[in-house]
Write an enzyme that holds these catalytic residues in place. Sequence first.
Site, PDB file in Angstrom:
ATOM      1  N   GLY A  11       0.797  -1.229   0.000  1.00  0.00           N
ATOM      2  CA  GLY A  11       0.000   0.000   0.000  1.00  0.00           C
ATOM      3  C   GLY A  11       0.827   1.275   0.000  1.00  0.00           C
ATOM      4  CG  HIS A 108       2.886  -2.844 -14.947  1.00  0.00           C
ATOM      5  ND1 HIS A 108       2.499  -4.043 -14.395  1.00  0.00           N
ATOM      6  CD2 HIS A 108       3.976  -3.101 -15.698  1.00  0.00           C
ATOM      7  CE1 HIS A 108       3.323  -4.991 -14.810  1.00  0.00           C
ATOM      8  NE2 HIS A 108       4.231  -4.447 -15.604  1.00  0.00           N
ATOM      9  CD  GLU A 178       5.584   1.537  -8.869  1.00  0.00           C
ATOM     10  OE1 GLU A 178       4.468   1.317  -8.369  1.00  0.00           O
ATOM     11  OE2 GLU A 178       6.433   0.633  -9.017  1.00  0.00           O
TER      12      GLU A 178
HETATM   13  C1  GAR Z   1       4.006  -1.514  -7.186  1.00  0.00           C
HETATM   14  O1  GAR Z   1       5.331  -1.602  -7.609  1.00  0.00           O
HETATM   15  C2  GAR Z   1       3.061  -1.602  -8.370  1.00  0.00           C
HETATM   16  O2  GAR Z   1       3.576  -0.988  -9.519  1.00  0.00           O
HETATM   17  C3  GAR Z   1       2.984  -3.089  -8.569  1.00  0.00           C
HETATM   18  O3  GAR Z   1       2.898  -3.603  -7.271  1.00  0.00           O
HETATM   19  C4  GAR Z   1       3.630  -2.755  -6.369  1.00  0.00           C
HETATM   20  C5  GAR Z   1       2.735  -2.425  -5.207  1.00  0.00           C
HETATM   21  O4  GAR Z   1       3.424  -1.731  -4.207  1.00  0.00           O
HETATM   22  N1  GAR Z   1       1.865  -3.460  -9.398  1.00  0.00           N
HETATM   23  C6  GAR Z   1       1.890  -4.427 -10.321  1.00  0.00           C
HETATM   24  O5  GAR Z   1       2.864  -5.138 -10.508  1.00  0.00           O
HETATM   25  C7  GAR Z   1       0.588  -4.571 -11.138  1.00  0.00           C
HETATM   26  N2  GAR Z   1       0.785  -5.475 -12.216  1.00  0.00           N
HETATM   27  P1  GAR Z   1       2.609  -1.002  -3.038  1.00  0.00           P
HETATM   28  O6  GAR Z   1       1.572  -2.000  -2.521  1.00  0.00           O
HETATM   29  O7  GAR Z   1       3.631  -0.699  -1.984  1.00  0.00           O
HETATM   30  O8  GAR Z   1       1.968   0.222  -3.617  1.00  0.00           O
END
Ligand code: GAR
Length: 197
Positions: A11, A108, A178
């Site tokens: 999250g 992503h 991100e």
């Molecule tokens: C992030 O790196 C996001 O880009 C990836 O999961 C991670 C979640 O981190 N999403 C994917 O790979 C979707 N295909 P977070 O829970 O700490 O935000």
Amino acid sequence: MKLGFLASHGGSNMQAILDGCDDGWISATPAILICNNPNTQAVERAQLADLPVRILNGKTHPDPESLDHAILDALTNARIDLIVLAGFMKKIGPLTMAAFRNRIVNIHPSLLPKFGGQGMYGLRVHKAVLEAGEIETGATVHLIGSQYDEGPILQQATVPVYPGDTPEALQLRVLDQEHQLYPDTLAKIARGEIELP
Ligand code: GAR
């Protein structure tokens, strides 16, 4: 603009957006977190931010259609305008997809269309980037289409790949980007600078 988050793990992207809303530079109101996993940092973060949480998954709703219904009901009851997928590792059901057509954003950790698709998540993405000998990678915010990691791209940010990088090092460097890219995209959507179809 009311936001409904769907997350599965850390999250940290949701947190970056919550902070942007709290600081006032994203004109949006976080309204709910739907999480498939009760024991996650995403749930802890939401609770700390006083964001209502619903745990909905294959245990609470063994039938996929009833799970889809429950997710849609939770989002509709919270009167959300935009679904924000923040590390959500499950597929969105057809009812929710249809009700929120062009209103579901995702992040992503690669420069889509490169290194996306089924099975491409977490460290697997960064391993594949290194194996392909890329000198640059990044992150993509996009609307979701009917397939994994597909749909119109809203914004991308690039990140350099350095010699000797490990997947873990690359993951951290991309995640850092991100946390800027996703809030910035939502702020632009809220201001009408990025128009959704
Ligand atoms: C992030 O790196 C996001 O880009 C990836 O999961 C991670 C979640 O981190 N999403 C994917 O790979 C979707 N295909 P977070 O829970 O700490 O935000």
